[in-house]
Design a protein around this motif. Structure first.
Motif, PDB file in Angstrom:
ATOM      1  N   ARG A  78      10.707   0.185   2.770  1.00 47.40           N
ATOM      2  CA  ARG A  78      10.244   0.480   4.122  1.00 47.40           C
ATOM      3  C   ARG A  78      11.285   1.274   4.917  1.00 47.40           C
ATOM      4  NH1 ARG A  78       9.713  -1.151   9.346  1.00 47.40           N
ATOM      5  NH2 ARG A  78       7.597  -1.479  10.100  1.00 47.40           N
ATOM      6  N   ASP A  79      12.561   0.985   4.679  1.00 49.19           N
ATOM      7  CA  ASP A  79      13.634   1.677   5.411  1.00 49.19           C
ATOM      8  C   ASP A  79      13.648   3.178   5.115  1.00 49.19           C
ATOM      9  OD1 ASP A  79      14.406  -0.702   6.547  1.00 49.19           O
ATOM     10  OD2 ASP A  79      16.004  -1.085   5.081  1.00 49.19           O
ATOM     11  N   ALA A  80      13.154   3.565   3.951  1.00 53.11           N
ATOM     12  CA  ALA A  80      13.077   4.994   3.629  1.00 53.11           C
ATOM     13  C   ALA A  80      11.959   5.677   4.407  1.00 53.11           C
ATOM     14  CB  ALA A  80      12.874   5.190   2.131  1.00 53.11           C
ATOM     15  N   MET A  81      10.971   4.892   4.840  1.00 55.65           N
ATOM     16  CA  MET A  81       9.832   5.449   5.578  1.00 55.65           C
ATOM     17  C   MET A  81      10.088   5.484   7.088  1.00 55.65           C
ATOM     18  SD  MET A  81       7.754   5.977   3.128  1.00 55.65           S
ATOM     19  CE  MET A  81       9.187   6.121   2.098  1.00 55.65           C
ATOM     20  N   PHE A  82      10.732   4.441   7.582  1.00 50.65           N
ATOM     21  CA  PHE A  82      10.898   4.297   9.029  1.00 50.65           C
ATOM     22  C   PHE A  82      12.383   4.297   9.368  1.00 50.65           C
ATOM     23  CE2 PHE A  82       6.915   2.235   7.841  1.00 50.65           C
ATOM     24  CZ  PHE A  82       6.040   2.987   8.607  1.00 50.65           C
ATOM     25  N   ARG A  83      12.833   5.425   9.887  1.00 58.53           N
ATOM     26  CA  ARG A  83      14.248   5.616  10.199  1.00 58.53           C
ATOM     27  C   ARG A  83      14.491   5.295  11.677  1.00 58.53           C
ATOM     28  NH1 ARG A  83      16.887   4.632   6.853  1.00 58.53           N
ATOM     29  NH2 ARG A  83      18.630   5.944   7.477  1.00 58.53           N
ATOM     30  N   PRO A  84      15.693   4.835  11.998  1.00 57.43           N
ATOM     31  CA  PRO A  84      15.993   4.457  13.379  1.00 57.43           C
ATOM     32  C   PRO A  84      15.811   5.591  14.399  1.00 57.43           C
ATOM     33  CG  PRO A  84      17.758   3.757  11.900  1.00 57.43           C
ATOM     34  CD  PRO A  84      16.797   4.570  11.095  1.00 57.43           C
ATOM     35  N   VAL A 133      12.927  14.277  -1.096  1.00 59.27           N
ATOM     36  CA  VAL A 133      11.473  14.102  -1.136  1.00 59.27           C
ATOM     37  C   VAL A 133      11.083  13.210  -2.317  1.00 59.27           C
ATOM     38  CG1 VAL A 133       9.280  15.315  -1.512  1.00 59.27           C
ATOM     39  CG2 VAL A 133      10.950  16.207   0.129  1.00 59.27           C
ATOM     40  N   LYS A 134      11.687  13.435  -3.479  1.00 57.56           N
ATOM     41  CA  LYS A 134      11.396  12.594  -4.650  1.00 57.56           C
ATOM     42  C   LYS A 134      11.767  11.136  -4.382  1.00 57.56           C
ATOM     43  CE  LYS A 134      12.027  16.103  -8.244  1.00 57.56           C
ATOM     44  NZ  LYS A 134      12.925  16.537  -9.340  1.00 57.56           N
ATOM     45  N   HIS A 135      12.936  10.938  -3.792  1.00 56.81           N
ATOM     46  CA  HIS A 135      13.386   9.572  -3.497  1.00 56.81           C
ATOM     47  C   HIS A 135      12.431   8.900  -2.505  1.00 56.81           C
ATOM     48  CE1 HIS A 135      16.012   6.175  -2.789  1.00 56.81           C
ATOM     49  NE2 HIS A 135      15.868   6.385  -1.478  1.00 56.81           N
ATOM     50  N   THR A 136      12.078   9.623  -1.462  1.00 57.70           N
ATOM     51  CA  THR A 136      11.190   9.063  -0.440  1.00 57.70           C
ATOM     52  C   THR A 136       9.835   8.705  -1.048  1.00 57.70           C
ATOM     53  OG1 THR A 136      12.303  10.353   1.273  1.00 57.70           O
ATOM     54  CG2 THR A 136      10.151   9.477   1.826  1.00 57.70           C
ATOM     55  N   ALA A 137       9.303   9.563  -1.884  1.00 53.81           N
ATOM     56  CA  ALA A 137       8.018   9.282  -2.532  1.00 53.81           C
ATOM     57  C   ALA A 137       8.123   8.045  -3.423  1.00 53.81           C
ATOM     58  CB  ALA A 137       7.554  10.488  -3.341  1.00 53.81           C
ATOM     59  N   GLY A 138       9.204   7.941  -4.160  1.00 56.60           N
ATOM     60  CA  GLY A 138       9.411   6.771  -5.021  1.00 56.60           C
ATOM     61  C   GLY A 138       9.531   5.488  -4.210  1.00 56.60           C
ATOM     62  N   GLU A 139      10.255   5.563  -3.109  1.00 54.57           N
ATOM     63  CA  GLU A 139      10.421   4.375  -2.267  1.00 54.57           C
ATOM     64  C   GLU A 139       9.136   4.015  -1.527  1.00 54.57           C
ATOM     65  OE1 GLU A 139      12.872   2.171  -2.436  1.00 54.57           O
ATOM     66  OE2 GLU A 139      13.584   3.469  -4.044  1.00 54.57           O
ATOM     67  N   HIS A 141       6.193   4.397  -2.820  1.00 55.79           N
ATOM     68  CA  HIS A 141       5.453   3.703  -3.869  1.00 55.79           C
ATOM     69  C   HIS A 141       5.983   2.270  -4.039  1.00 55.79           C
ATOM     70  CE1 HIS A 141       3.251   2.972  -7.565  1.00 55.79           C
ATOM     71  NE2 HIS A 141       4.391   2.578  -8.104  1.00 55.79           N
ATOM     72  N   ASN A 142       7.300   2.117  -4.116  1.00 54.90           N
ATOM     73  CA  ASN A 142       7.899   0.790  -4.279  1.00 54.90           C
ATOM     74  C   ASN A 142       7.523  -0.129  -3.113  1.00 54.90           C
ATOM     75  OD1 ASN A 142       9.091   1.679  -6.620  1.00 54.90           O
ATOM     76  ND2 ASN A 142      11.099   2.012  -5.693  1.00 54.90           N
ATOM     77  N   TRP A 143       7.525   0.414  -1.915  1.00 54.41           N
ATOM     78  CA  TRP A 143       7.167  -0.360  -0.726  1.00 54.41           C
ATOM     79  C   TRP A 143       5.704  -0.786  -0.806  1.00 54.41           C
ATOM     80  CZ3 TRP A 143       5.201   1.864   4.341  1.00 54.41           C
ATOM     81  CH2 TRP A 143       5.105   0.871   5.321  1.00 54.41           C
ATOM     82  N   PHE A 144       4.850   0.145  -1.213  1.00 53.94           N
ATOM     83  CA  PHE A 144       3.419  -0.162  -1.355  1.00 53.94           C
ATOM     84  C   PHE A 144       3.216  -1.298  -2.365  1.00 53.94           C
ATOM     85  CE2 PHE A 144      -0.498   0.462  -3.804  1.00 53.94           C
ATOM     86  CZ  PHE A 144      -1.447   0.306  -2.810  1.00 53.94           C
ATOM     87  N   VAL A 145       3.843  -1.174  -3.543  1.00 56.18           N
ATOM     88  CA  VAL A 145       3.700  -2.185  -4.595  1.00 56.18           C
ATOM     89  C   VAL A 145       4.210  -3.529  -4.094  1.00 56.18           C
ATOM     90  CG1 VAL A 145       4.539  -2.878  -6.891  1.00 56.18           C
ATOM     91  CG2 VAL A 145       3.732  -0.538  -6.504  1.00 56.18           C
ATOM     92  N   SER A 146       5.350  -3.529  -3.441  1.00 58.48           N
ATOM     93  CA  SER A 146       5.918  -4.762  -2.899  1.00 58.48           C
ATOM     94  C   SER A 146       4.984  -5.379  -1.860  1.00 58.48           C
ATOM     95  CB  SER A 146       7.273  -4.462  -2.282  1.00 58.48           C
ATOM     96  OG  SER A 146       7.788  -5.602  -1.640  1.00 58.48           O
TER      97      SER A 146
END
Length: 168
Positions: A78-84, A133-139, A141-146
């Motif tokens: 989630r932290d990769a999606m929502f930055r301070p 962009v690759k990292h954000t997309a992966g994270e 996905h990880n956030w969604f799965v979690s």
């Protein structure tokens, strides 16, 4: 005329001074061309070294911003999606690289160095943005799965706990 005395033959003497001046001028001109070529080679080498130093600094910056203590690869889920600061992770880190690149560029001594650094920094920046962009997309996905796993677990727990509840 004096009879019986052989005639004196004096050889013609050329004035060699102009010829020597031309040869001297040609030699000086040739030395000047050689000196200029040496200077240009040294300038190209100095420019290449300065650009290499600048690129090395930028590569170190990118490695730190990728894998270091505050590197983007440490920003998960989630932290990769929502930055301070409400910027995307990509924009946040790309802006940091642009600031760094401008500082490095400002330290270069001439336009030739700046042009070459700009070309190389642009390539590095594009690669960095692609990695972001690759990292954000992966994270994402990880956030969604979690998130889905968490919802399933809560649902299962709710069913298990409410199994004996006659109102449910």
């Amino acid at each position: 005329s004096v009879s019986g005395v052989p005639a004196l033959v004096v050889p013609k003497i050329d004035n060699v001074a102009p010829k020597q001046l031309v040869q001297t001028g040609q030699a000086i001109q040739g030395a000047s061309v050689d000196a200029q070529a040496i200077y240009m080679d040294q300038l190209r080498e100095a420019n290449a070294l300065a650009v290499n130093e600048a690129v090395t600094s930028s590569k170190e910056f990118l490695l730190d911003k990728t894998y270091g203590e505050n590197g983007f690869t440490r920003v998960k889920g989630r932290d990769a999606m929502f930055r301070p600061d409400n910027k995307s992770l990509s924009q946040e880190y790309s802006d940091q690289f642009k600031e760094h690149a401008q500082t490095v560029r400002d330290g270069l001594r001439n336009d030739a160095q700046r042009r070459e650094y700009d070309r190389l920094a642009s390539q590095m920046g594009l690669g960095f943005e692609t990695d972001l962009v690759k990292h954000t997309a992966g994270e994402r996905h990880n956030w969604f799965v979690s998130n889905v796993k968490g919802s399933i677990e809560v649902g299962q727990r709710e069913i298990a706990l409410s199994a004996g509840d006659p109102e449910k």
